[in-house]
Design an enzyme around this catalytic site. Sequence first.
Site, mmCIF file in Angstrom:
data_model
loop_
_atom_site.group_PDB
_atom_site.id
_atom_site.type_symbol
_atom_site.label_atom_id
_atom_site.label_comp_id
_atom_site.label_asym_id
_atom_site.label_seq_id
_atom_site.Cartn_x
_atom_site.Cartn_y
_atom_site.Cartn_z
ATOM 1 C CG HIS A 460 2.621 31.937 12.772
ATOM 2 N ND1 HIS A 460 2.626 30.946 13.734
ATOM 3 C CD2 HIS A 460 3.531 32.848 13.181
ATOM 4 C CE1 HIS A 460 3.496 31.268 14.693
ATOM 5 N NE2 HIS A 460 4.072 32.414 14.368
ATOM 6 C CD GLU A 461 5.231 35.422 10.992
ATOM 7 O OE1 GLU A 461 5.197 36.314 11.857
ATOM 8 O OE2 GLU A 461 5.903 34.376 11.150
ATOM 9 C CG HIS A 464 3.111 37.103 15.600
ATOM 10 N ND1 HIS A 464 3.117 36.831 16.953
ATOM 11 C CD2 HIS A 464 3.813 36.091 15.021
ATOM 12 C CE1 HIS A 464 3.787 35.706 17.172
ATOM 13 N NE2 HIS A 464 4.218 35.231 16.015
ATOM 14 C CG HIS A 467 -0.965 40.084 20.253
ATOM 15 N ND1 HIS A 467 -0.071 39.202 20.808
ATOM 16 C CD2 HIS A 467 -1.643 40.617 21.294
ATOM 17 C CE1 HIS A 467 -0.220 39.215 22.125
ATOM 18 N NE2 HIS A 467 -1.161 40.058 22.441
#
Length: 670
Positions: A460-461, A464, A467
């Site tokens: 998940h991290e 980010h 991105h």
Amino acid sequence: MSNPLLDTSDLPRFADIRPDHVMPALRQVIAGNRRKLDGLLASDKADFDSIVRPLESMEHELARVWSPVSHLQGVLGSADWREAYNNALPLLTEYGTELSQDVRLHDAYTRVAGTLDGDGTGPERSTVNHALRDFRLAGVDLPADKKERFKAIMQELAATKAKFEQNVQDASDAWKLGIDDLDELAGLPAQTIGRARADAAADGRDGWLLNLDYPTYDAVMRFADNRALRENFYHGWVTRASDEGANPDWDNSANIRRILELRLEASELVGFANYAEYSLATKMAASTDQVTDFLDELAARSREAASRELNELTELAGMSVEPWDLAYWLEKLKRAKYSVSDEELRPYFPAATVVAGLFALASRLYGLSISEVPGVETWHETVVYYRVSRDDGEVLGGFYADLHARSGKRSGAWVDDCVNRMRMAERAVLPVGFLVCNFPPPDEAGTALLGHDDVVTLFHEFGHMLHHLLTRIDYPSIAGINGVPWDAVELPSQFMENFAWSREVLERCSRHTDTGESLPASLFERLEQSRHTGAALGMLRQLEFALFDFHLHADFRPGGNTGPLDVLDRVRQEVALLEPPAYNRFSHSFGHIFAGGYAAGYYSYKWAEVLAADAFAAFEEAGIFDPATAARFRHEILEVGGSRDFMEAYVAFRGREPRLEALLRQHGIE
Ligand SMILES: [Zn+2]
């Protein structure tokens, strides 16, 4: 240069930065920015190069000086750093408000907008439009008296939100339950019991002392065999800071009303009908109807599956299930049906193996090569700095990974920017990020074992981080995660989670610490099947929160019958399967919407989850490692930052607007 915070020639000089550098550095940068701004505005020229570029550059520099401060405050957690951080906050807030309410600057941006060609949507146009929007939302064009009122509302709102949060904290801290007989704690994890024993000893009493912090509450609800204990905790939890709670001093009823009144007044001042509309001005969702239709449809389609899950639980429990029984019987169901346990999975996931598997995935999907750079200064010996490059050799940026828990470090997992990408005539700066988790620390041999939920968190991290790093946008205010609507920010991260449920990916991420073998197929299957347990019930619960938040901020009028309890009643009639007891006041501790940033925005969690599941379905359709699909996702979503309308960007990737089906399938609902 004597103040290391002001040395932005390269990566932050973590070995030299101290808390007493913070105020002098910020004062100097802000004073410099004010001088530069006066100089810019004194000139007659107002075009992109003479106004926007210098502003972008000034803000970039300030963010760059500030980011190590806010980062160190979180990962070191020393009293000195917290104090330096708290002292600096008002300075930054004041400067931020000053900029967003500066009429001269607003006029200059308006004139710049007039000089841009056509009605195009290029990065220059987006940069200016974002800024103009934020000026408007800060009340820049109001007459002086209303501007003052807007400012006063913001100040009272901040104070009331802080009071709300403190009441929840005080009410939680004050609630304690002494236990004399160990049998009453049957079923609880040894760790929870150990902590309760230590807390009793610290309090100078025999037996065990249970507190109402979240880990304890969660452990009791999931594992305590003692039903009366669960009900007792449930009562304590859902009456915190309310008129049903122990102490009227902490009752948040009046604070909730005041917060709603102030938000409504502020929204009306800047031209919106209600706070829900104000909130959507910065989000991807186009209208309040679109949000409520979205939530209603998800609720309607999840209801049947949720009611099946509830029946299954009732059957297993052999009695009617109350709200304080749900989590408990869900755990029992998981073990009875799939016999999968965290202890069995953990030896397969040494942190280093998981990280290597994740980087291999990034290479396969996006052709990235990620390599450790030795010798970079950090804030702790376990922190590693990685450089990220494309396969053609172009360096894209880098990131620090601080993966393990230690004393003083803030809990949870997050990504933050260290440096934002900026590429303008005078300078080109590559993005750098912080990836922070709280996984178990390495043992003496240097091995840290992760649970599968930790693996999901890391993916998940990392989403980010991609991105932040893969952006091709040159203006920092809309580069990477900046300027991306709140309800879309969790798309890249939740999207990446899906790969942590892929057999092939997990095989590369696993290597049993004793046998060296990767995750066996049989264990993977049990893990995969357990993914859906209670998913529909969980979905309905989140939808209840989201609908409550949204209707409340759309419909509330002072004095009307649109207060929190009225709205909650209506929402529950629509979605809830279990009738909560009359004393339930969960709204009084709903900090996300009354103290945090999720007001009329709690729906964002589900909104982004739909996008993530639908985007991953595109990968499933083409093969989850399909290079063309990955290239499209990267180009249309990960690279564009806030430069495009997000729905347009999504449609460019997917070929159509998002649909709910993939998420429902992923939850085992349809
Ligand atoms: Zn996230």
